[in-house]
Design a protein around this motif. Structure first.
Motif, PDB file in Angstrom:
ATOM      1  N   THR A   1      -2.828 -15.099  -0.027  1.00 10.35           N
ATOM      2  CA  THR A   1      -3.459 -13.792   0.091  1.00 10.35           C
ATOM      3  C   THR A   1      -4.963 -13.964  -0.016  1.00 10.35           C
ATOM      4  O   THR A   1      -5.455 -15.070  -0.230  1.00 10.35           O
ATOM      5  CB  THR A   1      -2.920 -12.830  -0.995  1.00 10.35           C
TER       6      THR A   1
ATOM      7  N   TRP B   1      -8.168  -9.112   2.191  1.00 15.55           N
ATOM      8  CA  TRP B   1      -6.973  -8.370   2.623  1.00 15.55           C
ATOM      9  C   TRP B   1      -6.641  -7.282   1.603  1.00 15.55           C
ATOM     10  O   TRP B   1      -6.415  -6.125   1.963  1.00 15.55           O
ATOM     11  CB  TRP B   1      -5.762  -9.311   2.777  1.00 15.55           C
TER      12      TRP B   1
ATOM     13  N   ARG C   1      -6.855  -3.344   2.572  1.00 15.36           N
ATOM     14  CA  ARG C   1      -5.587  -2.622   2.759  1.00 15.36           C
ATOM     15  C   ARG C   1      -5.243  -1.674   1.613  1.00 15.36           C
ATOM     16  O   ARG C   1      -4.417  -0.793   1.772  1.00 15.36           O
ATOM     17  CB  ARG C   1      -4.424  -3.601   2.916  1.00 15.36           C
TER      18      ARG C   1
ATOM     19  N   CYS D   1       6.894   6.296 -10.038  1.00 15.57           N
ATOM     20  CA  CYS D   1       5.477   6.628 -10.261  1.00 15.57           C
ATOM     21  C   CYS D   1       5.245   8.100 -10.570  1.00 15.57           C
ATOM     22  O   CYS D   1       4.214   8.469 -11.107  1.00 15.57           O
ATOM     23  CB  CYS D   1       4.666   6.233  -9.027  1.00 15.57           C
TER      24      CYS D   1
ATOM     25  N   ARG E   1       3.926 -11.750  -2.063  1.00 15.03           N
ATOM     26  CA  ARG E   1       2.558 -11.198  -1.942  1.00 15.03           C
ATOM     27  C   ARG E   1       2.555  -9.738  -1.518  1.00 15.03           C
ATOM     28  O   ARG E   1       1.567  -9.031  -1.693  1.00 15.03           O
ATOM     29  CB  ARG E   1       1.736 -12.035  -0.944  1.00 15.03           C
TER      30      ARG E   1
ATOM     31  N   MET F   1       9.936  -3.763  -1.906  1.00  6.82           N
ATOM     32  CA  MET F   1       9.380  -2.523  -1.355  1.00  6.82           C
ATOM     33  C   MET F   1       9.122  -2.637   0.138  1.00  6.82           C
ATOM     34  O   MET F   1       8.637  -3.678   0.605  1.00  6.82           O
ATOM     35  CB  MET F   1       8.067  -2.190  -2.079  1.00  6.82           C
TER      36      MET F   1
ATOM     37  N   GLY G   1       6.676  -1.375   2.146  1.00 10.47           N
ATOM     38  CA  GLY G   1       5.376  -0.728   1.965  1.00 10.47           C
ATOM     39  C   GLY G   1       5.030   0.273   3.046  1.00 10.47           C
ATOM     40  O   GLY G   1       4.554   1.367   2.769  1.00 10.47           O
ATOM     41  N   ARG G   2       5.334  -0.095   4.301  1.00  9.80           N
ATOM     42  CA  ARG G   2       4.955   0.789   5.423  1.00  9.80           C
ATOM     43  C   ARG G   2       5.668   2.128   5.329  1.00  9.80           C
ATOM     44  O   ARG G   2       5.084   3.182   5.573  1.00  9.80           O
ATOM     45  CB  ARG G   2       5.328   0.135   6.743  1.00  9.80           C
TER      46      ARG G   2
ATOM     47  N   HIS H   1      -1.918   9.967  -7.594  1.00  5.21           N
ATOM     48  CA  HIS H   1      -1.350   8.675  -7.999  1.00  5.21           C
ATOM     49  C   HIS H   1      -2.152   7.574  -7.309  1.00  5.21           C
ATOM     50  O   HIS H   1      -2.448   7.661  -6.118  1.00  5.21           O
ATOM     51  CB  HIS H   1       0.115   8.636  -7.575  1.00  5.21           C
TER      52      HIS H   1
ATOM     53  N   ASN I   1      -2.798   3.443  -3.319  1.00  9.75           N
ATOM     54  CA  ASN I   1      -3.506   2.825  -2.195  1.00  9.75           C
ATOM     55  C   ASN I   1      -4.666   3.751  -1.823  1.00  9.75           C
ATOM     56  O   ASN I   1      -4.451   4.946  -1.596  1.00  9.75           O
ATOM     57  CB  ASN I   1      -2.540   2.658  -1.007  1.00  9.75           C
TER      58      ASN I   1
ATOM     59  N   ARG J   1      -6.201   4.008   0.856  1.00 11.61           N
ATOM     60  CA  ARG J   1      -6.028   4.600   2.191  1.00 11.61           C
ATOM     61  C   ARG J   1      -5.115   5.825   2.142  1.00 11.61           C
ATOM     62  O   ARG J   1      -5.286   6.767   2.920  1.00 11.61           O
ATOM     63  CB  ARG J   1      -5.477   3.555   3.169  1.00 11.61           C
TER      64      ARG J   1
ATOM     65  N   ASN K   1      -2.131  -0.227  -9.043  1.00 10.58           N
ATOM     66  CA  ASN K   1      -1.127   0.835  -9.166  1.00 10.58           C
ATOM     67  C   ASN K   1      -0.401   0.658 -10.504  1.00 10.58           C
ATOM     68  O   ASN K   1       0.359  -0.297 -10.680  1.00 10.58           O
ATOM     69  CB  ASN K   1      -0.152   0.721  -7.988  1.00 10.58           C
TER      70      ASN K   1
HETATM   71  O1  UT7 Z   1       3.510   3.749  -6.101  1.00 17.70           O
HETATM   72  C1  UT7 Z   1       4.404   3.757  -5.045  1.00 17.70           C
HETATM   73  C2  UT7 Z   1       4.672   2.361  -4.636  1.00 17.70           C
HETATM   74  N1  UT7 Z   1       4.204   1.821  -3.441  1.00 17.70           N
HETATM   75  C3  UT7 Z   1       3.207   2.164  -2.607  1.00 17.70           C
HETATM   76  O2  UT7 Z   1       2.550   3.125  -2.762  1.00 17.70           O
HETATM   77  C4  UT7 Z   1       2.952   1.305  -1.431  1.00 17.70           C
HETATM   78  C5  UT7 Z   1       2.590   2.054  -0.191  1.00 17.70           C
HETATM   79  N2  UT7 Z   1       2.279   1.120   0.881  1.00 17.70           N
HETATM   80  C6  UT7 Z   1       1.124   0.443   0.930  1.00 17.70           C
HETATM   81  O3  UT7 Z   1       0.265   0.628   0.095  1.00 17.70           O
HETATM   82  C7  UT7 Z   1       0.900  -0.496   2.097  1.00 17.70           C
HETATM   83  O4  UT7 Z   1       1.956  -0.363   3.007  1.00 17.70           O
HETATM   84  C8  UT7 Z   1       0.803  -1.987   1.623  1.00 17.70           C
HETATM   85  C9  UT7 Z   1      -0.508  -2.207   0.913  1.00 17.70           C
HETATM   86  C10 UT7 Z   1       1.978  -2.353   0.742  1.00 17.70           C
HETATM   87  C11 UT7 Z   1       0.814  -2.906   2.852  1.00 17.70           C
HETATM   88  O5  UT7 Z   1      -0.248  -2.549   3.744  1.00 17.70           O
HETATM   89  P1  UT7 Z   1       0.046  -2.404   5.292  1.00 17.70           P
HETATM   90  O6  UT7 Z   1      -1.243  -2.132   5.953  1.00 17.70           O
HETATM   91  O7  UT7 Z   1       1.146  -1.386   5.438  1.00 17.70           O
HETATM   92  O8  UT7 Z   1       0.507  -3.851   5.674  1.00 17.70           O
HETATM   93  P2  UT7 Z   1       1.902  -4.337   6.285  1.00 17.70           P
HETATM   94  O9  UT7 Z   1       2.992  -4.243   5.264  1.00 17.70           O
HETATM   95  O10 UT7 Z   1       2.097  -3.648   7.593  1.00 17.70           O
HETATM   96  O11 UT7 Z   1       1.592  -5.867   6.525  1.00 17.70           O
HETATM   97  C12 UT7 Z   1       0.585  -6.294   7.443  1.00 17.70           C
HETATM   98  C13 UT7 Z   1       0.459  -7.799   7.350  1.00 17.70           C
HETATM   99  C14 UT7 Z   1       1.791  -8.530   7.444  1.00 17.70           C
HETATM  100  O12 UT7 Z   1       1.589  -9.685   8.205  1.00 17.70           O
HETATM  101  P3  UT7 Z   1       2.008  -9.715   9.754  1.00 17.70           P
HETATM  102  O13 UT7 Z   1       3.486  -9.424   9.770  1.00 17.70           O
HETATM  103  O14 UT7 Z   1       1.197  -8.650  10.421  1.00 17.70           O
HETATM  104  O15 UT7 Z   1       1.648 -11.112  10.168  1.00 17.70           O
HETATM  105  C15 UT7 Z   1       2.068  -8.934   6.013  1.00 17.70           C
HETATM  106  O16 UT7 Z   1       2.862 -10.095   5.923  1.00 17.70           O
HETATM  107  O17 UT7 Z   1      -0.118  -8.173   6.095  1.00 17.70           O
HETATM  108  C16 UT7 Z   1       0.687  -9.201   5.500  1.00 17.70           C
HETATM  109  N3  UT7 Z   1       0.567  -9.098   4.054  1.00 17.70           N
HETATM  110  C17 UT7 Z   1      -0.387  -9.725   3.343  1.00 17.70           C
HETATM  111  N4  UT7 Z   1      -1.387 -10.533   3.711  1.00 17.70           N
HETATM  112  C18 UT7 Z   1      -2.191 -11.010   2.750  1.00 17.70           C
HETATM  113  C19 UT7 Z   1       1.340  -8.366   3.198  1.00 17.70           C
HETATM  114  N5  UT7 Z   1       0.886  -8.522   1.944  1.00 17.70           N
HETATM  115  C20 UT7 Z   1      -0.176  -9.363   2.000  1.00 17.70           C
HETATM  116  C21 UT7 Z   1      -1.055  -9.886   1.048  1.00 17.70           C
HETATM  117  N6  UT7 Z   1      -2.036 -10.680   1.450  1.00 17.70           N
HETATM  118  N7  UT7 Z   1      -0.952  -9.588  -0.279  1.00 17.70           N
END
Ligand code: UT7
Length: 354
Positions: free
Chosen positions: A31, A35, A39, A115, A154, A218, A220-221, A255, A258, A260, A285
């Protein structure tokens, strides 16, 4: 019969002293600081020490809140603890907190809605206050999620931090307190935040350990989409119940999951981001602790005043949501606002607001 309201007379928070930065995580995970910041908005998180548990953190925040309320714990009538990361599956964390605070066998309840737990617990506290059943209620939001995360994953482990926050709600005849709320659950989508094993559906065993399925997983998306979909309508319903509009709100405390998501909520709700409390950069979080932590911190620094009208806004595992319109204290206190008197006294990492 006289109508009863609930004033929030004390608040406190605790975060463990140990800080883990995004750069620290780069050493063990694929990571990067870039990133994580882009994000999520997270720069660091506090992680509990080996000698700490969920209830020890909850007790520190509770003692700070009780001290500020100038209320001996022996005067409490009810304790509500919101957590999804308890010391034990059973006994409930709420009973551990009760045993540490008071010898009286008062009711103590753990609320497990992810949460959203703190807002669910706060709304529950107000039902008992308004019904005239209990006069002094402690409401805690606490999480030690770092022990339930897969530190090889990650996509989850970079997101969370440990913390506790607490408030004391006391019955009063002066108009204030909870004015409107909207609670909900979309259980059909529960699989998006799940600890797949360790419960009755899939008891713990060697295969679970191999698969690491006792840790949080989770999508996440999907959770991101749910959060951005739910914030505006839940706020509208809570405001409608309160007979208010968004312009009546001094501060939105969302809460902290994120940055964003918070930015999208601000846009959807037509509220400038400056009216949202944001501290995700420093704590990540902290799940059920995120709203009481943000509240306590911003009361301490004088940004939020106890007479302000607040919109608390949360989403999480379940998938659940919770919105609440709250004015902590009656206007008559404004001449001598508690926030003007408040100062932060460092006692380790316990925030105490006398
Ligand atoms: O409190 C309630 C609990 N949860 C939440 O609120 C989470 C809500 N969701 C989110 O905050 C976002 O969806 C995340 C931060 C979890 C993820 O962000 P995203 O912009 O939705 O990323 P993604 O899951 O679409 O992943 C994009 C890329 C993936 O790689 P590929 O498939 O595009 O090659 C992931 O493998 O980012 C990669 N990735 C990372 N890269 C570096 C995922 N985690 C990491 C990381 N570092 N820690």
């Amino acid at each position: 019969m006289t109508r009863l309201y609930g004033a929030i007379t004390g608040w406190g928070a605790y975060v463990p002293p140990h800080i883990v930065t995004n750069h620290d995580l780069e050493a063990t995970l694929d990571t990067s600081d870039e990133w994580i910041v882009q994000r999520t908005g997270i720069r660091q998180r506090h992680i509990a020490g080996a000698d700490e548990t969920t209830s020890t953190m909850a007790i520190k925040a509770s003692l700070a809140a009780l001290a500020q309320a100038n209320l001996p714990a022996t005067e409490l009538d009810l304790i509500l603890v919101a957590t999804s990361s308890p010391d034990y599956f059973t006994p409930p964390a709420s009973s551990l907190v009760q045993a540490a605070l008071t010898p009286h066998h008062i009711p103590a309840m753990t609320i497990v809605t992810g949460c959203t737990g703190f807002v669910y617990a706060l709304v529950t506290a107000y039902q008992f206050i308004q019904a005239g059943v209990y006069r002094n209620i402690l409401v805690v939001g606490v999480e030690l999620l770092s022990r339930f995360l897969d530190w090889r994953d990650r996509s989850t482990c970079v997101l969370f931090g440990d913390a506790a926050g607490a408030v004391v709600v006391q019955a009063t005849e002066q108009p204030c307190g909870l004015q409107g709320y909207d609670l909900g659950s979309d259980g059909a989508n529960c699989q998006h935040i799940i600890m797949p094993a360790g419960g009755s559906a899939r008891p713990f065993g060697p295969d679970v350990l191999d698969e690491r399925s006792h840790y949080i997983r989770m999508n996440g998306r999907e959770v991101f989409k749910f959060a951005t979909r739910i914030f505006a309508p839940a706020s509208e319903r809570a405001l409608r119940m309160a007979g208010k509009c968004i312009d009546d709100i001094d501060w939105v405390i969302p809460h902290q999951a994120n940055l964003r998501i918070i930015q999208a909520a601000a846009k959807d709700m037509g509220v400038p981001l400056e009216r949202f409390i944001v501290n995700i950069d420093r704590y990540a979080n902290t799940s059920a602790a995120s709203i009481p932590l943000a509240l306590a911190e911003n009361l301490a620094n004088g940004r939020i005043k106890p007479t302000d009208t607040l919109l608390l806004l949360s989403f999480g595992a379940g998938l659940t949501w919770a919105a609440a319109v709250v004015q902590m204290q009656p206007q008559l206190h404004s001449a001598q606002s508690l926030s003007e008197k408040s100062r932060r006294v460092g006692e380790g990492n316990v925030f105490v607001y006398p």
